[in-house]
Design a protein around this motif. Structure first.
Motif, mmCIF file in Angstrom:
data_model
loop_
_atom_site.group_PDB
_atom_site.id
_atom_site.type_symbol
_atom_site.label_atom_id
_atom_site.label_comp_id
_atom_site.label_asym_id
_atom_site.label_seq_id
_atom_site.Cartn_x
_atom_site.Cartn_y
_atom_site.Cartn_z
ATOM 1 N N THR A 55 0.820 -1.210 0.000
ATOM 2 C CA THR A 55 0.000 0.000 0.000
ATOM 3 C C THR A 55 0.854 1.260 0.000
ATOM 4 O O THR A 55 0.592 2.208 -0.750
ATOM 5 C CB THR A 55 -0.937 0.007 1.229
ATOM 6 O OG1 THR A 55 -1.718 -1.190 1.226
ATOM 7 C CG2 THR A 55 -1.859 1.204 1.200
ATOM 8 N N GLU B 89 2.312 2.448 -3.219
ATOM 9 C CA GLU B 89 1.360 3.002 -4.179
ATOM 10 C C GLU B 89 0.813 4.349 -3.717
ATOM 11 O O GLU B 89 -0.095 4.902 -4.320
ATOM 12 C CB GLU B 89 0.218 2.001 -4.402
ATOM 13 C CG GLU B 89 0.710 0.716 -5.033
ATOM 14 C CD GLU B 89 -0.381 -0.326 -5.240
ATOM 15 O OE1 GLU B 89 -0.170 -1.242 -6.028
ATOM 16 O OE2 GLU B 89 -1.445 -0.202 -4.604
ATOM 17 N N ASN B 90 1.403 4.866 -2.604
ATOM 18 C CA ASN B 90 1.053 6.188 -2.091
ATOM 19 C C ASN B 90 2.079 7.187 -2.609
ATOM 20 O O ASN B 90 3.269 7.072 -2.329
ATOM 21 C CB ASN B 90 1.052 6.160 -0.556
ATOM 22 C CG ASN B 90 0.686 7.497 0.054
ATOM 23 O OD1 ASN B 90 1.310 8.512 -0.230
ATOM 24 N ND2 ASN B 90 -0.313 7.488 0.910
ATOM 25 N N SER B 91 1.651 8.178 -3.388
ATOM 26 C CA SER B 91 2.582 9.081 -4.062
ATOM 27 C C SER B 91 3.428 9.879 -3.066
ATOM 28 O O SER B 91 4.626 10.092 -3.290
ATOM 29 C CB SER B 91 1.827 10.040 -4.989
ATOM 30 O OG SER B 91 0.895 10.808 -4.264
ATOM 31 N N LYS B 92 2.839 10.337 -1.956
ATOM 32 C CA LYS B 92 3.590 11.112 -0.975
ATOM 33 C C LYS B 92 4.677 10.263 -0.340
ATOM 34 O O LYS B 92 5.834 10.698 -0.201
ATOM 35 C CB LYS B 92 2.648 11.647 0.105
ATOM 36 C CG LYS B 92 3.353 12.529 1.128
ATOM 37 C CD LYS B 92 2.366 13.056 2.161
ATOM 38 C CE LYS B 92 3.098 13.896 3.199
ATOM 39 N NZ LYS B 92 2.166 14.409 4.246
ATOM 40 N N TYR C 209 -9.106 1.059 -3.243
ATOM 41 C CA TYR C 209 -7.772 1.629 -3.128
ATOM 42 C C TYR C 209 -7.820 2.908 -2.293
ATOM 43 O O TYR C 209 -8.902 3.502 -2.119
ATOM 44 C CB TYR C 209 -7.192 1.898 -4.516
ATOM 45 C CG TYR C 209 -6.810 0.629 -5.244
ATOM 46 C CD1 TYR C 209 -5.604 -0.013 -4.970
ATOM 47 C CD2 TYR C 209 -7.671 0.066 -6.194
ATOM 48 C CE1 TYR C 209 -5.263 -1.183 -5.629
ATOM 49 C CE2 TYR C 209 -7.327 -1.111 -6.857
ATOM 50 C CZ TYR C 209 -6.118 -1.730 -6.567
ATOM 51 O OH TYR C 209 -5.782 -2.899 -7.204
ATOM 52 N N PRO C 210 -6.670 3.335 -1.766
ATOM 53 C CA PRO C 210 -6.656 4.541 -0.908
ATOM 54 C C PRO C 210 -7.251 5.776 -1.571
ATOM 55 O O PRO C 210 -7.766 6.662 -0.891
ATOM 56 C CB PRO C 210 -5.156 4.737 -0.619
ATOM 57 C CG PRO C 210 -4.577 3.359 -0.704
ATOM 58 C CD PRO C 210 -5.351 2.683 -1.797
ATOM 59 N N ASP C 211 -7.173 5.853 -2.896
ATOM 60 C CA ASP C 211 -7.736 7.021 -3.586
ATOM 61 C C ASP C 211 -9.245 6.924 -3.776
ATOM 62 O O ASP C 211 -9.863 7.804 -4.384
ATOM 63 C CB ASP C 211 -7.053 7.232 -4.942
ATOM 64 C CG ASP C 211 -7.242 6.034 -5.873
ATOM 65 O OD1 ASP C 211 -7.985 5.104 -5.521
ATOM 66 O OD2 ASP C 211 -6.622 6.034 -6.958
ATOM 67 N N GLY C 212 -9.864 5.843 -3.244
ATOM 68 C CA GLY C 212 -11.313 5.706 -3.297
ATOM 69 C C GLY C 212 -11.827 4.817 -4.415
ATOM 70 O O GLY C 212 -13.011 4.487 -4.451
ATOM 71 N N ARG C 213 -10.942 4.410 -5.348
ATOM 72 C CA ARG C 213 -11.379 3.553 -6.456
ATOM 73 C C ARG C 213 -11.795 2.188 -5.913
ATOM 74 O O ARG C 213 -11.017 1.537 -5.226
ATOM 75 C CB ARG C 213 -10.258 3.371 -7.482
ATOM 76 C CG ARG C 213 -9.963 4.595 -8.311
ATOM 77 C CD ARG C 213 -8.831 4.318 -9.298
ATOM 78 N NE ARG C 213 -7.586 3.992 -8.629
ATOM 79 C CZ ARG C 213 -6.941 2.839 -8.763
ATOM 80 N NH1 ARG C 213 -7.435 1.882 -9.526
ATOM 81 N NH2 ARG C 213 -5.794 2.639 -8.129
ATOM 82 N N LYS C 214 -12.994 1.759 -6.256
ATOM 83 C CA LYS C 214 -13.475 0.469 -5.779
ATOM 84 C C LYS C 214 -13.099 -0.597 -6.797
ATOM 85 O O LYS C 214 -13.485 -0.530 -7.968
ATOM 86 C CB LYS C 214 -14.982 0.508 -5.579
ATOM 87 C CG LYS C 214 -15.495 -0.593 -4.665
ATOM 88 C CD LYS C 214 -16.883 -0.268 -4.137
ATOM 89 C CE LYS C 214 -17.298 -1.288 -3.089
ATOM 90 N NZ LYS C 214 -18.618 -0.989 -2.508
#
Length: 632
Positions: free
Chosen positions: A150, A153-156, A392-397
């Motif tokens: 995870t 896959e987090n840009s920050k 996903y963390p960005d909200g995509r189901k």
């Protein structure tokens, strides 16, 4: 009139309160910064000792020794000049033995300084190399503690990690250099100020008061510049990407065919200007403020020098005192400038180390159950996917309401268009993520409660984005099970099963052939790399209970694809297997087919059953049957 006076008085009181408040804020911020830097430095210094205690000890001793030499030399110079002056005025009162002893001490100090230099340089270089390696090893070890993917896959998080990785070879070295430089400068400055205090107590105080504002504001601006650099780190990644597009072989054909060079150069320039415009403005502001404060510092030195000259003209100071002041002021001015530059370097490195320690304290987003339960061997009742949901963390189901059972020894095909959720389901099974809701049960045990390392040893996977390692062919295969690294028979067997053995046998170095252009190795075709990745999974088949092919044949022609799937079907007999694909030519080899669409399980059945339903699977099959010139 009286009302106007009262209003003016009130305004003055408000301004005084605001000024006091601003001063308190500056003091608070200054104290906070000093505290933060002290904490980071206190954590960094033990890292030096841990890295190389021998070199650290040598460096500290030599720094202390070398830093005292300038003050000792100046003090000796004063005594020599005063002694010679006295001898010239009244030879009978001169002490030539003392003068000769002072000369010997002065020469000894110079010899010590010159002799210690090569030893200092040698120890410093060794410590710097070890420190860089140690920082990188710690980064790799920490990254390994993130058991899921995870964070990556987090840009920050990825921007911060990339900044740490890119600066790991420079900033620890700058930290070491800055610490040693500042330590040496501070010792020299303190010793010089002590010498000056023998002439007049207020001279050291005046010099300190004049230089402290310059040092503080430079620190503050450098911190702001570092924060902007981190804020703009995505632009740095874009610059590297655009550069790589034009300078690596991966894109060379399309760049020339579509004439893309100018396009990517323009993108590079745009990213560069966006990154450096704000930073260059801050650099200019820093230079302006440093210049103004530098004038203040120089004015303090100039006033001290003029005062001493006047005192000497009045006969109140000796010639040696004048020499002491001139040399001390020159050393102080030079060392203050060096201190400022070294402090800015050290501050940047300290901010890097602060980020490094923060990264080292980052906790994984997925937890491991301790104590964990043993993995069932062999599987008895199978694997149950119970109402899985995943976003996903960005909200995509990606998945919604997935429920089915994978029976022991069964081969199941997951089919559906790209983006249907097939690969996500495999990642959940490998526990690269945990479901947003729902659970996966292994023989009735929740996957979250099983020993994760042991569970992953039970799985052999070929991912669609398989890796190409710049190692030998044998090493590429053996990475699936490193115990097979020197077992040529196992390597051959795995390569035969993946249909790549014939290619390897044609190479003069066989399984010892280095691959990849990074180190002048042999380059394989996309399909050959893919077969090598499949061999990497097959090398694990003796221990793995679950075999997974996740879109493994994208780079293969239809014949090779059929051969791989047919070989896979033969090899997984008695094992639990998952075949993930959106190409349906060979899914008839599976016992059951699960059809996914937009993250939902829409159909389950055999090839014939699904065709009779005339639903999603039948639609996909009919579309592809014409392409393969096949009929059912």
């Amino acid at each position: 009139m009286s009302q106007s006076i009262e209003q003016t008085t009130a305004n003055l009181e408000i301004n005084n309160v605001q000024n006091n408040h601003n001063q308190q804020n500056l003091i608070t911020e200054f104290v906070k910064n000093i505290k933060n830097y002290s904490i980071v430095l206190a954590r960094s210094l033990p890292l030096l000792w841990e890295t190389a205690p021998k070199e650290t000890s040598i460096i500290i001793i030599l720094v202390l020794l070398r830093s005292c030499i300038p003050a000792i030399s100046i003090a000796i110079n004063k005594q020599i000049v005063d002694g010679i002056s006295l001898a010239l005025k009244s030879p009978e009162s001169a002490n030539f033995r003392t003068i000769i002893s002072l000369v010997v001490f002065w020469v000894t100090a110079i010899f010590i300084e010159n002799i210690s230099t090569p030893w200092y340089n040698s120890a410093f270089i060794n410590l710097a190399d070890k420190l860089t390696a140690n920082i990188n090893i710690k980064l790799m070890e920490k990254a390994d503690t993130f058991i899921d993917i995870t964070n990556f896959e987090n840009s920050k998080f990825y921007d911060e990690l990339e900044l740490l990785q890119n600066r790991a070879s420079a900033e620890p070295l700058s930290l070491l250099q800055g610490i040693l430089e500042i330590l040496a400068i501070l010792i020299t400055l303190v010793s010089m100020l002590i010498l000056l205090s023998t002439t007049a107590w207020w001279i050291p105080a005046l010099i300190l008061v004049a230089c402290l504002p310059q040092t503080y504001l430079s620190f503050k601006l450098e911190s702001e510049i570092w924060n902007k650099i981190f804020y703009k780190s995505p632009q740095s990644r874009r610059m590297r990407y655009y550069s790589n597009v034009l300078l690596t072989d991966t894109f060379v054909k399309e760049v020339r065919l579509f004439d893309l060079s100018a396009f990517f150069r323009q993108r590079y320039v745009a990213a560069f200007e966006d990154k450096y415009q704000m930073i260059s403005q801050l650099r200019g502001k820093q230079a302006f403020i440093t210049t103004i404060l530098g004038i203040l510092s120089a004015s303090g030195n100039a006033f001290s020098f003029c005062w001493v000259v006047l005192q000497a003209l009045a006969g109140k100071l000796t010639a040696g005192s004048i020499l002491l002041l001139i040399q001390s002021l020159a050393y102080i001015q030079e060392n203050i400038n060096r201190l400022l530059q070294s402090s800015l370097i050290l501050q940047r490195s300290t901010l890097f180390m602060e980020m490094f320690f923060r990264f080292m304290e980052t906790q994984p987003s997925m937890t491991v159950s301790l104590p964990s339960k043993n993995v069932p061997k062999p599987l008895q009742s199978g694997i149950v996917f119970d109402n899985l949901e995943f976003a996903y963390p960005d909200g995509r189901k990606a998945l919604s309401g997935i429920s089915f059972t994978l029976h022991p020894g069964e081969t199941v095909a997951l089919v559906g268009e790209n983006g249907a959720g097939k690969s996500t389901l495999v990642k959940l099974l490998a526990r690269f993520y945990d479901p947003t809701s729902g659970n996966i049960y292994i023989d009735g045990e929740n996957l979250k409660e099983l020993d994760l390392k042991e569970w992953r040893k039970q799985i052999a996977v070929v991912f669609q984005d398989f890796c190409r390692y710049a190692l030998t062919i044998g090493e590429n295969i053996a990475l699936g099970d490193t115990s097979a690294m020197d077992d040529l028979e196992r390597l051959k067997l795995a390569s035969e099963k993946s249909e790549i053995a014939y290619k390897i046998e044609k190479l003069s170095q066989g399984y010892s052939t280095p691959l990849g252009k990074q180190f002048d190795g042999t380059e394989l075709s996309g399909g050959e790399w893919q077969k090598l990745a499949i061999a990497r999974a097959f090398i694990r088949e003796d221990d793995a209970q679950i075999m997974i092919l996740d879109e493994p044949t994208a780079a293969l022609d239809p014949r090779s694809e059929y051969e791989i799937f047919n070989s896979f079907a033969q090899l997984v007999r008695g094992k639990t297997a998952i075949l993930v694909t959106h190409r349906l030519a060979s899914v008839r080899l599976a016992d059951r087919i699960l059809v996914l669409k937009a993250g939902k399980l829409v159909e389950v059945g055999t090839h014939e059953e699904l065709l009779q339903k005339n639903g999603e699977y039948a639609t996909l099959w009919n579309m592809q049957a014409e392409q393969y010139q096949m009929s059912y």
